[in-house]
Design an enzyme around this catalytic site. Sequence first.
Site, PDB file in Angstrom:
ATOM      1  CE  LYS A  11       0.855   1.241   4.484  1.00 21.80           C
ATOM      2  NZ  LYS A  11       1.623   2.450   4.888  1.00 21.80           N
ATOM      3  CG  MET A  95      10.726  -6.772   5.784  1.00 24.57           C
ATOM      4  SD  MET A  95      11.137  -8.022   7.023  1.00 24.57           S
ATOM      5  CE  MET A  95      12.905  -7.927   7.067  1.00 24.57           C
ATOM      6  N   GLY A  96      10.215  -2.322   6.638  1.00 26.19           N
ATOM      7  CA  GLY A  96      10.540  -1.010   7.175  1.00 26.19           C
ATOM      8  C   GLY A  96      10.484   0.084   6.132  1.00 26.19           C
ATOM      9  N   GLY A  97       9.659  -0.126   5.105  1.00 22.55           N
ATOM     10  CA  GLY A  97       9.596   0.835   4.009  1.00 22.55           C
ATOM     11  C   GLY A  97       8.337   1.675   3.954  1.00 22.55           C
ATOM     12  N   GLY A  98       7.391   1.440   4.859  1.00 21.76           N
ATOM     13  CA  GLY A  98       6.146   2.200   4.827  1.00 21.76           C
ATOM     14  C   GLY A  98       5.159   1.710   3.780  1.00 21.76           C
ATOM     15  CB  SER A 103       0.058  -4.430   7.892  1.00 23.95           C
ATOM     16  OG  SER A 103       0.687  -3.763   8.967  1.00 23.95           O
ATOM     17  CG  ASP A 136      -0.664   0.544   8.426  1.00 22.35           C
ATOM     18  OD1 ASP A 136      -1.450   1.435   8.797  1.00 22.35           O
ATOM     19  OD2 ASP A 136       0.495   0.779   8.043  1.00 22.35           O
TER      20      ASP A 136
END
Length: 280
Positions: A11, A95-98, A103, A136
Site C-alpha cells: 500500500k 521491510m521497514g519501508g512504509g 500488515s 494497518d
Amino acid sequence: MTTLTFPAPAKLNLFLHVVGRRQDGYHLLQTVFRLLDFSDELSFTLRDDGLVNLVTPVDGIPEDQDLCVRAAKLLRSRSGTTMGVDIALKKRIPMGGGLGGGSSDAATTLMALNQLWNLNWDKAKLLELGLQLGADVPVFIFGQNAFAEGIGEKLSAVQLPAAWYLVLIPPVHVSTAEIFSNKELTRNTIPIKIPPFSIWQGHNDLEQVVCSLYPEVSRRLKWLKQLENTTIAAMSGSGACVFAEFASESEANDAHKRIPADMTGFVSRGLEYHPMYKPE
C-alpha cells in the site's frame, strides 16, 4: 494435502496527517490508503495437528514475532479450531519501508485461513482481529482504497483515479516508533472532511522528521519532486519508501529509466480492490 496461495499487496499512503494524540499515546491520523499491484506471496498448507509452522523464516525476525505466525495463532486461538498450517512466504515488499508488507501478510493470512480452516467468519470479525495485530492490518481486510481516521482503523471506501507509481527504496530501515515519538513531529494538522477533500492538497506530516534523520530518504524525495508529469510526490507512511504518481504507465516507466544509478525502485499500478476482495 490442501494448499492455497494468495498475494499480499503493498500500500501507499497518498497523504498522512497527524491530527492529535490519544491519552494512551496513540496518534490520531487521517490518511488515504492506495493498494498496489506489487505483492508478497503466501502459500498455506493445511495441517491437522494444530501446529502453525513458518516454512520460510525471515532473516532478523524471530518466528514468534512474525506477523503471519501471530495472525495464524491468534485466529486459531479465537476460533477454537484444531487445525494447523504450514506457511510459505515469498517476500518482495521491502521491510521497514512504509508499504505495509508485514500488515498485508497478516491480513492475507487471516483471510486465507478463514477459508482453509472453514471458519466462515464475516469481514467484521476479521477486521476486529486484524486491528489487534496492527493499525494497518484492517485496510487490507477491508479490501478497497480507503480514507482512514482514528489510529487508522476507521475506514471509508474512496474511488481513486487510475494511476501508476514509481516507488524508490532507500537503503535504510525507519523505525515507526522512533518517528512518532520524535519531539519535532507536528501533531496538530487541522482535520479534513470526507467528502469532499483533495488528495493532492494533502501532505505527510512525518516526512520532515524522517528526511532530517535519514539523508538517503531526503535525497530520493527531492529527486522525485523535480520530475515532470507527477500529481503526487511524497513519502509513504513513516518511510523509508518514497513515491511519485503518474497518470500513465509509460510516464512512470520513463521516470524509472532516469533514476540515478545508485537508487533502486519499481513501477506499480494502483489497484481498485485487494485481489482477495469479496463484496458483502
